[in-house]
Design a protein around this motif. Structure first.
Motif, short mmCIF file in Angstrom:
data_model
loop_
_atom_site.label_atom_id
_atom_site.label_comp_id
_atom_site.label_asym_id
_atom_site.label_seq_id
_atom_site.Cartn_x
_atom_site.Cartn_y
_atom_site.Cartn_z
N LEU A 60 -45.42 31.56 54.28
CA LEU A 60 -44.30 30.75 53.80
C LEU A 60 -44.22 29.43 54.57
O LEU A 60 -43.94 28.38 53.97
N TYR A 61 -44.44 29.49 55.89
CA TYR A 61 -44.46 28.25 56.67
C TYR A 61 -45.53 27.31 56.12
O TYR A 61 -45.30 26.10 55.96
N ALA A 62 -46.71 27.85 55.86
CA ALA A 62 -47.83 27.04 55.35
C ALA A 62 -47.49 26.47 53.96
O ALA A 62 -47.81 25.32 53.67
N ALA A 63 -46.84 27.28 53.13
CA ALA A 63 -46.47 26.82 51.79
C ALA A 63 -45.46 25.68 51.87
O ALA A 63 -45.55 24.69 51.13
N TYR A 108 -28.63 40.66 53.86
CA TYR A 108 -30.00 40.30 53.46
C TYR A 108 -30.90 41.50 53.70
O TYR A 108 -30.76 42.22 54.69
N LEU A 109 -31.86 41.73 52.80
CA LEU A 109 -32.69 42.91 52.87
C LEU A 109 -33.39 43.07 54.21
O LEU A 109 -33.81 42.11 54.85
N ALA A 110 -33.52 44.29 54.67
CA ALA A 110 -34.15 44.57 55.96
C ALA A 110 -35.64 44.26 55.93
O ALA A 110 -36.24 43.95 56.95
N ARG A 111 -36.25 44.34 54.77
CA ARG A 111 -37.67 44.04 54.64
C ARG A 111 -37.86 43.13 53.44
O ARG A 111 -37.45 43.45 52.33
N SER A 112 -38.45 41.95 53.67
CA SER A 112 -38.57 40.97 52.61
C SER A 112 -39.64 41.36 51.61
O SER A 112 -40.37 42.33 51.80
N GLN A 113 -39.76 40.57 50.55
CA GLN A 113 -40.78 40.83 49.54
C GLN A 113 -42.18 40.76 50.12
O GLN A 113 -43.11 41.35 49.58
N LEU A 114 -42.36 40.03 51.23
CA LEU A 114 -43.67 39.93 51.86
C LEU A 114 -43.91 41.05 52.87
O LEU A 114 -44.94 41.09 53.53
N VAL A 174 -36.04 28.85 55.41
CA VAL A 174 -37.41 28.83 54.89
C VAL A 174 -37.39 28.74 53.37
O VAL A 174 -38.16 27.97 52.77
N ALA A 175 -36.52 29.50 52.73
CA ALA A 175 -36.42 29.47 51.27
C ALA A 175 -35.99 28.10 50.78
O ALA A 175 -36.53 27.59 49.78
N LEU A 176 -35.04 27.48 51.47
CA LEU A 176 -34.57 26.15 51.07
C LEU A 176 -35.70 25.13 51.17
O LEU A 176 -35.90 24.31 50.26
N LEU A 177 -36.45 25.16 52.25
CA LEU A 177 -37.58 24.24 52.42
C LEU A 177 -38.62 24.45 51.32
O LEU A 177 -39.17 23.49 50.78
N LEU A 178 -38.90 25.71 51.01
CA LEU A 178 -39.90 26.00 49.98
C LEU A 178 -39.42 25.52 48.61
O LEU A 178 -40.22 24.97 47.83
N ILE A 179 -38.16 25.71 48.32
CA ILE A 179 -37.60 25.25 47.05
C ILE A 179 -37.76 23.74 46.92
O ILE A 179 -38.23 23.23 45.89
N LEU A 209 -33.07 23.74 39.18
CA LEU A 209 -32.44 25.06 39.11
C LEU A 209 -33.46 26.16 38.86
O LEU A 209 -33.34 27.27 39.37
N SER A 210 -34.49 25.85 38.06
CA SER A 210 -35.53 26.85 37.77
C SER A 210 -36.32 27.19 39.03
O SER A 210 -36.60 28.37 39.30
N VAL A 211 -36.68 26.18 39.81
CA VAL A 211 -37.40 26.43 41.06
C VAL A 211 -36.52 27.22 42.02
O VAL A 211 -36.98 28.16 42.68
N CYS A 212 -35.25 26.85 42.09
CA CYS A 212 -34.31 27.57 42.95
C CYS A 212 -34.23 29.04 42.56
O CYS A 212 -34.30 29.93 43.42
N ALA A 213 -34.09 29.32 41.27
CA ALA A 213 -33.98 30.70 40.80
C ALA A 213 -35.25 31.49 41.07
O ALA A 213 -35.20 32.67 41.47
N LEU A 214 -36.41 30.85 40.90
CA LEU A 214 -37.68 31.53 41.11
C LEU A 214 -37.87 31.92 42.57
O LEU A 214 -38.23 33.07 42.88
N VAL A 215 -37.60 30.99 43.47
CA VAL A 215 -37.76 31.28 44.90
C VAL A 215 -36.72 32.29 45.37
O VAL A 215 -37.02 33.19 46.15
#
Length: 265
Positions: A18-21, A94-100, A120-125, A244-250
């Motif tokens: 995620l950092y790299a992305a 927030y979930l104890a274990r992320s999707q990754l 991290v999610a905000l930066l990626l969005i 909004l679409s990018v926000c919803a996807l991330v």
């Protein structure tokens, strides 16, 4: 190295992709913004009222102000809720274990885990939104409402004008005149403020009405782009939809909870 430091390093390493992305998308966005220009092969009618508006040098919301609205402002609000505001106002679910598959160390406070993942999610969005927005701008190469005024054609009486007939000496102003669709201001405002609004509604216990300033501020940015003759009405709608679409996807990929649970603080 203590056990806690090892766990923290392992925790951070789980977010490496995620950092790299985030870094790569931000880099591509900056590169496309500074070094690429739209297609220049079109011809335009000088009497077309949709691109014959006056050029307004002073924008209501500048590019820098829009970037502040999209990132530093949401980051400041997230910092307030997660690090300053009392725990009674924030739901640390927030979930104890992320999707990754990145597990939170038991000793790490849930609000810090939430804060880190949210940033991290905000930066990626914003990174993904920037790449897509500029990509569409360069491919579509649509003229802004003030393009003829930017172009300053050699023959003001000519019915058609092409890019090489423009006398505008400032190449930046001229290139920007062909980057109307979608609106970057609208996409960034919708991405950043859309994420912040969704985050506050999901993770705070205060009234949802307190967060309405987010969509209102986004709407102000969108309307200002039409008033300033920077975009057509459909540009700002397309930009908002993209953000909004990018926000919803991330959000669905990274911040969706796998199971209802309250993490220990």
């Amino acid at each position: 190295m203590s056990v806690r430091i090892k766990q923290l390093v392992s925790y951070a390493a789980g977010f490496t992709m995620l950092y790299a992305a985030c870094a790569s998308t931000m880099g591509i966005f900056a590169w496309s913004e500074l070094f690429l220009h739209p297609r220049l092969s079109k011809q335009f009618r000088t009497d077309d009222p949709t691109i014959n508006k006056t050029y307004v040098p002073k924008e209501t919301v500048t590019g820098l102000q829009c970037l502040v609205i999209a990132f530093p402002l949401p980051l400041l609000v997230l910092t307030w809720w997660c690090l300053v505001e009392s725990d009674s106002s924030v739901q640390h679910r927030y979930l104890a274990r992320s999707q990754l598959g990145v597990a939170k160390p038991d000793w790490l406070p849930a609000k810090l885990h939430l804060y880190h993942a949210s940033c991290v999610a905000l930066l990626l969005i914003l990174g993904i939104n920037g790449v897509l927005t500029n990509g569409f701008k360069l491919i579509i190469s649509n003229a802004r409402p003030d393009f003829i005024a930017r172009c300053q054609p050699q023959d003001s009486n000519a019915l058609y004008v092409s890019f090489d007939q423009c006398t505008q000496t400032n190449r930046w102003i001229l290139y920007e005149g062909l980057k109307s669709t979608p609106s970057g201001h609208s996409s960034f405002a919708a991405a950043g403020l859309g994420f912040l609004y969704l985050w506050q509604v999901r993770h705070t216990r205060v009234s949802k009405w307190r967060h309405l300033w987010c969509p209102i501020l986004c709407l102000v940015v969108m309307v200002s782009r039409v008033i300033d003759h920077r975009h057509h009405w459909y540009d700002v709608i397309a930009g908002c939809a993209l953000g909004l679409s990018v926000c919803a996807l991330v959000w669905r990929s990274l911040l969706r909870e796998e199971a209802p649970q309250i993490l220990p603080v």
